[in-house]
Design a protein around this motif. Structure first.
Motif, PDB file in Angstrom:
ATOM      1  N   SER A  83       0.949  -0.799   0.167  1.00  0.00           N
ATOM      2  CA  SER A  83       0.330   0.030   0.169  1.00  0.00           C
ATOM      3  C   SER A  83       1.161   1.063   0.314  1.00  0.00           C
ATOM      4  CB  SER A  83      -0.650  -0.362   1.380  1.00  0.00           C
ATOM      5  OG  SER A  83      -0.767   0.485   2.434  1.00  0.00           O
ATOM      6  N   VAL A 157      -8.317  -1.040   0.010  1.00  0.00           N
ATOM      7  CA  VAL A 157      -7.820  -0.711  -1.277  1.00  0.00           C
ATOM      8  C   VAL A 157      -9.164   0.428  -1.160  1.00  0.00           C
ATOM      9  CG1 VAL A 157      -7.971  -0.837  -3.890  1.00  0.00           C
ATOM     10  CG2 VAL A 157      -6.674  -1.658  -2.099  1.00  0.00           C
ATOM     11  N   LYS A 183      -9.906   2.855   5.360  1.00  0.00           N
ATOM     12  CA  LYS A 183      -7.643   2.656   4.490  1.00  0.00           C
ATOM     13  C   LYS A 183      -6.656   2.909   5.652  1.00  0.00           C
ATOM     14  CE  LYS A 183      -5.725   6.432   3.848  1.00  0.00           C
ATOM     15  NZ  LYS A 183      -5.184   7.743   4.047  1.00  0.00           N
TER      16      LYS A 183
HETATM   17  C1  GRG Z   1      -2.504   2.272  -2.419  1.00  0.00           C
HETATM   18  C2  GRG Z   1      -3.771   0.453  -1.830  1.00  0.00           C
HETATM   19  C3  GRG Z   1      -3.460   2.073  -1.702  1.00  0.00           C
HETATM   20  C4  GRG Z   1      -3.806   1.785  -0.139  1.00  0.00           C
HETATM   21  C5  GRG Z   1      -3.305   3.219   0.572  1.00  0.00           C
HETATM   22  C6  GRG Z   1      -2.394   2.920   3.732  1.00  0.00           C
HETATM   23  C7  GRG Z   1      -2.831   3.243   2.729  1.00  0.00           C
HETATM   24  C8  GRG Z   1      -3.856   3.375   1.349  1.00  0.00           C
HETATM   25  C9  GRG Z   1      -1.684   4.721   2.179  1.00  0.00           C
HETATM   26  C10 GRG Z   1      -0.840   4.697   3.198  1.00  0.00           C
HETATM   27  C11 GRG Z   1      -0.339   6.091   3.120  1.00  0.00           C
HETATM   28  C12 GRG Z   1      -1.047   6.591   4.687  1.00  0.00           C
HETATM   29  C13 GRG Z   1      -0.631   8.179   5.004  1.00  0.00           C
HETATM   30  C14 GRG Z   1      -1.749   5.928   5.492  1.00  0.00           C
HETATM   31  C15 GRG Z   1      -2.145   6.377   6.641  1.00  0.00           C
HETATM   32  C16 GRG Z   1      -1.901   4.988   7.319  1.00  0.00           C
HETATM   33  C17 GRG Z   1      -0.743   5.099   7.371  1.00  0.00           C
HETATM   34  C18 GRG Z   1      -0.082   6.640   8.633  1.00  0.00           C
HETATM   35  C19 GRG Z   1       0.230   4.812   6.799  1.00  0.00           C
HETATM   36  C20 GRG Z   1       1.982   4.582   7.260  1.00  0.00           C
HETATM   37  O1  GRG Z   1       1.585   3.554   7.982  1.00  0.00           O
HETATM   38  P1  GRG Z   1       2.854   3.476   9.774  1.00  0.00           P
HETATM   39  O2  GRG Z   1       3.977   5.044   9.980  1.00  0.00           O
HETATM   40  O3  GRG Z   1       4.589   3.443   8.133  1.00  0.00           O
HETATM   41  O4  GRG Z   1       2.941   2.700  10.307  1.00  0.00           O
HETATM   42  P2  GRG Z   1       5.601   2.493   8.334  1.00  0.00           P
HETATM   43  O5  GRG Z   1       6.268   3.180   7.773  1.00  0.00           O
HETATM   44  O6  GRG Z   1       6.349   2.658  10.056  1.00  0.00           O
HETATM   45  O7  GRG Z   1       5.924   0.689   8.396  1.00  0.00           O
END
Ligand code: GRG
Length: 293
Positions: A83, A157, A183
């Motif tokens: 993702s 997704v 999400k």
């Molecule tokens: C593209 C199919 C698709 C889905 C995208 C989860 C998501 C949906 C996108 C990631 C972008 C984002 C900022 C999502 C919010 C959740 C989030 C803060 C993800 C980052 O997770 P952490 O902080 O990451 O656990 P690390 O780097 O620690 O693994």
């Protein structure tokens, strides 16, 4: 064990398992080697490993050993990494960096990043359906079902699609809650659920863990949005559109923080039935709400 110690040792164990389990480069296989490199590049570039931590600690509530739960933990992390790779693409968030390093499409190219994400998603299900994950095929099937539902249209997704559409419209608080639950919350929820499935837990305990993880996922997302808002303020950026689809856009910073505190309290209440055994999951709520990155 203290939470910071537990997070550190989980993270090290997950790094080791990822190194062991993910496809390796094999001499002479040009295409597969590039993919294997890209899959490893994004999976081995740090990250807090919170989702694997949830899998391992939920599983341990039911006496499942870390060794048995590790393949499920790596599977969830593979979906998470997929993702992030796709989220960074120009068609989505268009981010050049991830975890302080070039994002996958910058290090490789767009096509490789798309394919590496796809391959990580597929690999997650290969891992879950592997007999080493659990001897009972019904348990493996249940894991596959839970992860596919949390990842697809009803989960992450689907949530990402709503998020992208929300750029052109105002969402109300219920719509934002639904978006964030799908999400971010869905992958947190399945992480805890995987532990319960591996341990053949009762429906009631499985639901309590799901409810805990759903609330924790929302707390995690609100904290992420608050950190973004803080960074905007510090850099003098005033573009409010970057907060679209977040609690901050509807509640403002102070009320969003208060909302996260209420959800955090609610999350811990769902752990009551587990007593002291769930101490680390309790502490994780505090860690998530107070995190600084
Ligand atoms: C593209 C199919 C698709 C889905 C995208 C989860 C998501 C949906 C996108 C990631 C972008 C984002 C900022 C999502 C919010 C959740 C989030 C803060 C993800 C980052 O997770 P952490 O902080 O990451 O656990 P690390 O780097 O620690 O693994």
């Amino acid at each position: 064990m203290q939470l910071d110690e537990a997070l550190k040792s989980t993270s090290e164990a997950v790094d080791e398992a990822i190194d062991l389990l993910l496809p390796q480069e094999v001499k002479g296989r040009l295409g597969e080697n590039r993919l294997a490199r890209a899959m490893r590049y994004s999976s081995q570039s740090g990250g807090k490993r919170i989702r694997p931590f949830l899998v391992l600690n939920s599983a341990s509530l039911f006496g499942v050993s870390q060794e048995s739960a590790m393949q499920a933990a790596v599977a969830v992390e593979c979906v998470h990494t997929f993702s992030l790779i796709h989220d960074d693409l120009p068609a989505m968030d268009d981010d050049d960096e991830r975890r302080g390093k070039p994002s996958s499409h910058k290090e490789f190219d767009e096509a490789t990043a798309i394919l590496a994400g796809d391959a990580l998603l597929a690999f997650a299900f290969e891992l879950l359906s592997d007999p080493d994950t659990h001897y009972d095929p019904m348990v493996r099937c249940e894991l596959v079902k839970a992860l596919s539902q949390s990842t697809g249209i009803k989960g992450m997704v689907g949530g990402q699609m709503i998020d992208m559409l929300s750029e052109d419209r105002e969402l109300n608080i219920d719509q934002i809650t639904r978006l964030q639950r799908m999400k971010t919350g869905a992958l947190f929820a399945v992480s805890c659920e995987a532990g319960a499935i591996l341990g053949k837990a009762s429906h009631s305990l499985r639901n309590s863990l799901r409810a805990y993880a759903n609330d924790l996922g929302l707390v995690f997302q609100i904290t992420d949005d608050l950190l973004d808002a803080e960074a905007d303020e510090q850099s003098g950026r005033t573009d409010k559109s970057s907060h679209k689809g977040t609690y901050i856009s509807v509640l403002g910073v102070d009320k969003a923080r208060r909302h996260a505190e209420i959800l955090a309290h609610q999350a811990t209440e769902h752990l009551n039935g587990f007593g002291k055994r769930a101490a680390l999951l309790h502490e994780l709520v505090d860690f998530v709400i107070h995190r600084t990155h």
